[in-house]
Enzyme design. Structure first.
Site, PDB file in Angstrom:
ATOM      1  N   ARG A 107       0.910  -1.116   0.067  1.00 29.03           N
ATOM      2  CA  ARG A 107       0.077   0.066  -0.076  1.00 29.03           C
ATOM      3  C   ARG A 107       0.869   1.256   0.081  1.00 29.03           C
ATOM      4  O   ARG A 107       0.631   2.128  -0.593  1.00 29.03           O
ATOM      5  CB  ARG A 107      -0.900  -0.001   1.064  1.00 29.03           C
ATOM      6  N   ASN A 158       2.329   2.285  14.869  1.00 29.60           N
ATOM      7  CA  ASN A 158       1.254   1.265  14.207  1.00 29.60           C
ATOM      8  C   ASN A 158       1.359   1.008  12.835  1.00 29.60           C
ATOM      9  O   ASN A 158       1.000  -0.061  12.571  1.00 29.60           O
ATOM     10  CB  ASN A 158      -0.111   1.747  15.014  1.00 29.60           C
ATOM     11  N   TYR A 159       1.843   2.119  12.021  1.00 34.61           N
ATOM     12  CA  TYR A 159       1.960   2.006  10.682  1.00 34.61           C
ATOM     13  C   TYR A 159       3.224   2.551  10.472  1.00 34.61           C
ATOM     14  O   TYR A 159       3.498   3.575   9.699  1.00 34.61           O
ATOM     15  CB  TYR A 159       1.034   2.585   9.756  1.00 34.61           C
ATOM     16  N   LYS A 181      12.334  11.198  11.955  1.00 30.27           N
ATOM     17  CA  LYS A 181      12.247  10.503  13.240  1.00 30.27           C
ATOM     18  C   LYS A 181      11.156   9.402  13.288  1.00 30.27           C
ATOM     19  O   LYS A 181       9.926   9.935  13.559  1.00 30.27           O
ATOM     20  CB  LYS A 181      12.289  11.681  14.251  1.00 30.27           C
ATOM     21  N   THR A 184      10.245   4.949  18.219  1.00 32.90           N
ATOM     22  CA  THR A 184      11.320   3.920  18.486  1.00 32.90           C
ATOM     23  C   THR A 184      10.738   2.466  18.249  1.00 32.90           C
ATOM     24  O   THR A 184      11.624   1.783  17.426  1.00 32.90           O
ATOM     25  CB  THR A 184      11.533   4.317  19.915  1.00 32.90           C
ATOM     26  N   ASP A 219      12.055  17.098  21.787  1.00 36.15           N
ATOM     27  CA  ASP A 219      11.739  18.649  21.983  1.00 36.15           C
ATOM     28  C   ASP A 219      13.004  19.284  21.138  1.00 36.15           C
ATOM     29  O   ASP A 219      12.801  20.540  20.535  1.00 36.15           O
ATOM     30  CB  ASP A 219      11.868  18.955  23.390  1.00 36.15           C
ATOM     31  N   GLU A 254      -1.614  14.532  13.096  1.00 35.84           N
ATOM     32  CA  GLU A 254      -2.759  13.642  13.145  1.00 35.84           C
ATOM     33  C   GLU A 254      -2.719  12.791  14.453  1.00 35.84           C
ATOM     34  O   GLU A 254      -1.587  12.145  14.680  1.00 35.84           O
ATOM     35  CB  GLU A 254      -2.497  12.464  11.905  1.00 35.84           C
ATOM     36  N   ARG A 287      -5.625   1.470  16.341  1.00 36.16           N
ATOM     37  CA  ARG A 287      -5.714   2.048  14.963  1.00 36.16           C
ATOM     38  C   ARG A 287      -6.308   3.305  15.249  1.00 36.16           C
ATOM     39  O   ARG A 287      -7.302   3.374  16.055  1.00 36.16           O
ATOM     40  CB  ARG A 287      -6.458   1.400  13.982  1.00 36.16           C
ATOM     41  N   CYS A 288      -5.732   4.512  14.929  1.00 38.72           N
ATOM     42  CA  CYS A 288      -6.419   5.629  15.206  1.00 38.72           C
ATOM     43  C   CYS A 288      -7.855   5.507  15.016  1.00 38.72           C
ATOM     44  O   CYS A 288      -8.604   6.385  15.594  1.00 38.72           O
ATOM     45  CB  CYS A 288      -5.762   6.979  14.701  1.00 38.72           C
ATOM     46  N   THR A 289      -7.978   5.085  13.784  1.00 39.94           N
ATOM     47  CA  THR A 289      -9.624   5.281  13.098  1.00 39.94           C
ATOM     48  C   THR A 289     -10.315   3.965  13.720  1.00 39.94           C
ATOM     49  O   THR A 289     -11.466   3.652  13.041  1.00 39.94           O
ATOM     50  CB  THR A 289      -9.564   5.472  11.774  1.00 39.94           C
ATOM     51  N   GLU A 381      -9.368   6.802  24.917  1.00 36.47           N
ATOM     52  CA  GLU A 381      -8.924   6.255  23.703  1.00 36.47           C
ATOM     53  C   GLU A 381      -8.222   4.774  24.006  1.00 36.47           C
ATOM     54  O   GLU A 381      -7.072   5.087  24.770  1.00 36.47           O
ATOM     55  CB  GLU A 381      -8.144   6.872  22.706  1.00 36.47           C
TER      56      GLU A 381
HETATM   57  P1  NAP Z   1       3.359   8.560  20.710  1.00 35.17           P
HETATM   58  O1  NAP Z   1       3.827   7.896  21.747  1.00 35.17           O
HETATM   59  O2  NAP Z   1       2.800   9.933  20.544  1.00 35.17           O
HETATM   60  O3  NAP Z   1       4.597   8.500  19.555  1.00 35.17           O
HETATM   61  C1  NAP Z   1       4.298   9.408  18.176  1.00 35.17           C
HETATM   62  C2  NAP Z   1       5.926   9.648  17.959  1.00 35.17           C
HETATM   63  O4  NAP Z   1       6.217  10.981  18.515  1.00 35.17           O
HETATM   64  C3  NAP Z   1       7.084   8.797  17.860  1.00 35.17           C
HETATM   65  O5  NAP Z   1       7.778   8.992  16.805  1.00 35.17           O
HETATM   66  C4  NAP Z   1       7.725   9.035  19.341  1.00 35.17           C
HETATM   67  O6  NAP Z   1       9.110   8.884  19.536  1.00 35.17           O
HETATM   68  C5  NAP Z   1       7.370  10.783  19.006  1.00 35.17           C
HETATM   69  N1  NAP Z   1       7.785  11.575  20.155  1.00 35.17           N
HETATM   70  C6  NAP Z   1       7.547  11.314  21.639  1.00 35.17           C
HETATM   71  N2  NAP Z   1       7.934  12.246  22.236  1.00 35.17           N
HETATM   72  C7  NAP Z   1       8.080  13.263  21.562  1.00 35.17           C
HETATM   73  C8  NAP Z   1       8.480  14.684  21.836  1.00 35.17           C
HETATM   74  N3  NAP Z   1       8.642  15.330  22.893  1.00 35.17           N
HETATM   75  N4  NAP Z   1       8.613  15.488  20.657  1.00 35.17           N
HETATM   76  C9  NAP Z   1       8.411  14.807  19.394  1.00 35.17           C
HETATM   77  N5  NAP Z   1       8.499  13.733  19.269  1.00 35.17           N
HETATM   78  C10 NAP Z   1       8.162  12.822  20.222  1.00 35.17           C
HETATM   79  O7  NAP Z   1       2.153   7.768  19.733  1.00 35.17           O
HETATM   80  P2  NAP Z   1       2.244   6.075  19.402  1.00 35.17           P
HETATM   81  O8  NAP Z   1       2.146   5.320  20.625  1.00 35.17           O
HETATM   82  O9  NAP Z   1       3.643   5.927  18.525  1.00 35.17           O
HETATM   83  O10 NAP Z   1       0.990   6.037  18.296  1.00 35.17           O
HETATM   84  C11 NAP Z   1      -0.442   5.882  18.820  1.00 35.17           C
HETATM   85  C12 NAP Z   1      -1.086   7.278  18.896  1.00 35.17           C
HETATM   86  O11 NAP Z   1      -1.114   7.622  17.671  1.00 35.17           O
HETATM   87  C13 NAP Z   1      -2.627   6.794  19.214  1.00 35.17           C
HETATM   88  O12 NAP Z   1      -3.108   7.854  20.056  1.00 35.17           O
HETATM   89  C14 NAP Z   1      -3.086   7.054  17.707  1.00 35.17           C
HETATM   90  O13 NAP Z   1      -4.590   7.189  17.720  1.00 35.17           O
HETATM   91  C15 NAP Z   1      -2.358   8.017  16.984  1.00 35.17           C
HETATM   92  N6  NAP Z   1      -2.436   7.819  15.624  1.00 35.17           N
HETATM   93  C16 NAP Z   1      -2.951   8.614  14.994  1.00 35.17           C
HETATM   94  C17 NAP Z   1      -3.126   8.744  13.547  1.00 35.17           C
HETATM   95  C18 NAP Z   1      -4.020   9.555  12.792  1.00 35.17           C
HETATM   96  O14 NAP Z   1      -3.807   9.455  11.709  1.00 35.17           O
HETATM   97  N7  NAP Z   1      -4.904  10.421  13.395  1.00 35.17           N
HETATM   98  C19 NAP Z   1      -2.628   7.534  12.791  1.00 35.17           C
HETATM   99  C20 NAP Z   1      -1.980   6.632  13.770  1.00 35.17           C
HETATM  100  C21 NAP Z   1      -1.806   6.695  15.146  1.00 35.17           C
HETATM  101  P3  NAP Z   1       9.207   7.398  20.498  1.00 35.17           P
HETATM  102  O15 NAP Z   1       8.825   6.362  19.732  1.00 35.17           O
HETATM  103  O16 NAP Z   1      10.801   7.582  20.428  1.00 35.17           O
HETATM  104  O17 NAP Z   1       8.602   7.887  21.753  1.00 35.17           O
END
Ligand code: NAP
Length: 479
Positions: A107, A158-159, A181, A184, A219, A254, A287-289, A381
């Site tokens: 995809r 997740n993706y 970035k 992790t 940051d 997002e 999944r966010c959705t 969520e």
């Molecule tokens: P996350 O913990 O917020 O992490 C997302 C990204 O942000 C990672 O690369 C993370 O790095 C980085 N990050 C962490 N602290 C940061 C900071 N202070 N400054 C800049 N970047 C920083 O989210 P996740 O657990 O990976 O994903 C799950 C969330 O994503 C869910 O809430 C989901 O709904 C949302 N999501 C939304 C969409 C959408 O399209 N709306 C799609 C997919 C997922 P590290 O991994 O190194 O901590």
């Protein structure tokens, strides 16, 4: 036992080990196995990544669009060639079913190709002065679409390939450089995706891969004066934190969601149950959705719950290697959080219709009835396989409760009455509304929008090209 690979990071065209001499171990979420190690990069290396991106971007912006498109097509071909290999790593690293991991890579190649095609037809325009009162036809404005510069792309776990490439491809197509970035947990998949791009002929410095914990370098990256735009997908609290800190830089965010399904009186109940279950539970709801709550009228709730329950009982539970729908969550913290939501709901009187159990990070698909607005699961969520059913008295109550949420990603409305569907869609405070279908992203050229705490700005191929450029106006004053 196999020795785990230590992956290097890409800075200015070279694969390097970090000067920190530190690596981060990436373990599989579903089995006790080290998938590999990635570099824990330093601020100094972030500086170098941004500096080299700036230099590369100046040249790249002058490369003809059709040549930029060729790089993207080559990249897509490389990903297609490596789909099995990368899909397998996605499975190991983020615990997604093998077939879905491979599908994600395919995809992604399709998104990249579509972005290249759309990008060729993406252009500015022209305006004549005389269409404004008092203006003259001798004034001609030429509006070009110019790149923003260095785009910082931050992706979630997740993706790890799809959501990253959906940022990189439009940035590159429109003449930007990228500092990427990855999450992790997901950074090995991200690294392999960048290896494919290098193989495709990526110019030196144009994309730099920065691995390391967001809590350590996040940051620094997001407040760096060398960054010209940030495109971020992740959790709402991280997105809010980021948007408070970054200043005067365009942002596309997002974030999280709490997508509701609204089941109306005249709905096709079998269809609604099918869509709700696949929407809520695939990839364990990570999944966010995902559909994260269901509103149903009191007099129809028993019928809907019976249909949903019958489907939930059939969901495969186990390992991503067997393509199970329900797989262990990404980490213990996430499983603890989801378990906490279930316990809270149970303590406050919710009925567990199915599931409610946990083995390690594997949470059984859980269907909760009699959920009330006092329970956390009505609002938070889970990012896990938990579906709360909320019984209501009227459609107005469904809409009010849907809108009371801090989130506004998507919603599903199930009804045979198209007028009612549009009326409700207009009233719902979400970026998109699906009528008679589950909430989902895509097809990827559709605009993808989160409002309220679900995001800022719009993605989707065409809109991403827009958001990564600005208008540049040159006015010709004919004498
Ligand atoms: P996350 O913990 O917020 O992490 C997302 C990204 O942000 C990672 O690369 C993370 O790095 C980085 N990050 C962490 N602290 C940061 C900071 N202070 N400054 C800049 N970047 C920083 O989210 P996740 O657990 O990976 O994903 C799950 C969330 O994503 C869910 O809430 C989901 O709904 C949302 N999501 C939304 C969409 C959408 O399209 N709306 C799609 C997919 C997922 P590290 O991994 O190194 O901590």
């Amino acid at each position: 036992m196999k020795t785990a690979i230590t992956y290097t990071s890409l800075i200015n065209g070279r694969w390097i080990e970090s000067e920190s001499n530190e690596t981060i171990e990436i373990s599989s979420p579903y089995k006790e196995e080290l998938v590999g190690r990635v570099q824990a990069m330093t601020k100094n290396e972030v500086d170098e990544a941004i500096r080299s991106a700036k230099v590369a971007q100046r040249n790249w912006a002058r490369v003809p669009a059709h040549k930029r498109a060729s790089l993207l097509h080559e990249w897509a071909s490389e990903l297609e060639r490596r789909a099995e290999q990368i899909g397998r790593v996605i499975m190991l690293e983020v615990g997604k079913g093998l077939a879905d991991g491979v599908k994600e890579v395919i995809r992604t190649a399709e998104i990249i190709r579509y972005t290249a095609e759309e990008g060729l037809r993406f252009a500015g325009g022209m305006m004549q002065g005389d269409s404004f009162p008092g203006g003259s036809a001798n004034k001609l404005a030429v509006i070009k679409k110019v790149p923003l510069g260095v785009v910082l792309a931050i992706s979630p776990f997740n993706y790890p390939v799809n959501l990253a490439a959906a940022k990189l491809a439009p940035a590159l197509m429109t003449g930007n450089a990228v500092v990427f970035k990855p999450a992790t947990q997901g950074s090995i998949s991200g690294t392999l995706m960048i290896e494919a791009l290098v193989e495709a002929g990526l110019p030196k410095g144009l994309v730099n891969l920065v691995t390391g914990r967001g809590s350590v370098i996040g940051d620094y990256l997001t407040t760096h004066p060398g960054i010209d735009m940030i495109t971020f997908t992740g959790g709402t609290s991280t997105g809010q934190h980021l948007s408070r800190r970054s200043a005067m830089v365009p942002l596309v965010l997002e974030l999280g969601g709490k997508d509701p399904a609204l089941v109306l009186e005249d709905a096709d109940m079998e269809l609604a149950a099918d869509q709700i279950v696949s929407g809520a539970f695939s990839y364990s709801g990570q999944r966010c959705t995902a559909i994260k709550r269901v509103f149903v009228l009191e007099n129809q709730a028993d019928e809907l719950i019976a249909l949903v329950k019958a489907r939930v009982e059939k969901l495969s539970v186990g390992s991503p290697e067997e393509n199970s729908v329900i797989v262990p969550l990404i980490d213990k913290k996430s499983a603890d959080f989801v378990e906490g939501l279930i316990t809270d709901a149970r303590d406050k009187g919710a009925k567990v219709i199915h599931g409610g159990t946990r083995e390690g990070n594997l949470i059984a698909p859980t269907l909760l009835d009699d959920v009330t607005t006092e329970m956390r699961v009505a609002w938070e969520e889970p990012f896990g396989p938990v579906l709360p059913i909320i019984r209501v008295k009227s459609v107005d109550e469904m809409v009010d409760l849907a809108n009371e949420s801090e989130y506004g990603l998507q919603a599903s409305v199930f009804t045979r009455d198209i007028d009612a569907a549009f009326r409700i869609a207009d009233a719902l405070e979400t970026g998109s509304v699906q009528i008679n279908g589950r909430t989902e992203r895509g097809p990827d050229h559709f605009p993808f929008i989160g409002v309220k705490s679900s995001g800022l700005g719009v993605q989707g191929v065409g809109r991403s090209l827009e958001s990564m450029t600005r208008d540049k106006l040159t006015v010709l004053n004919l004498q």
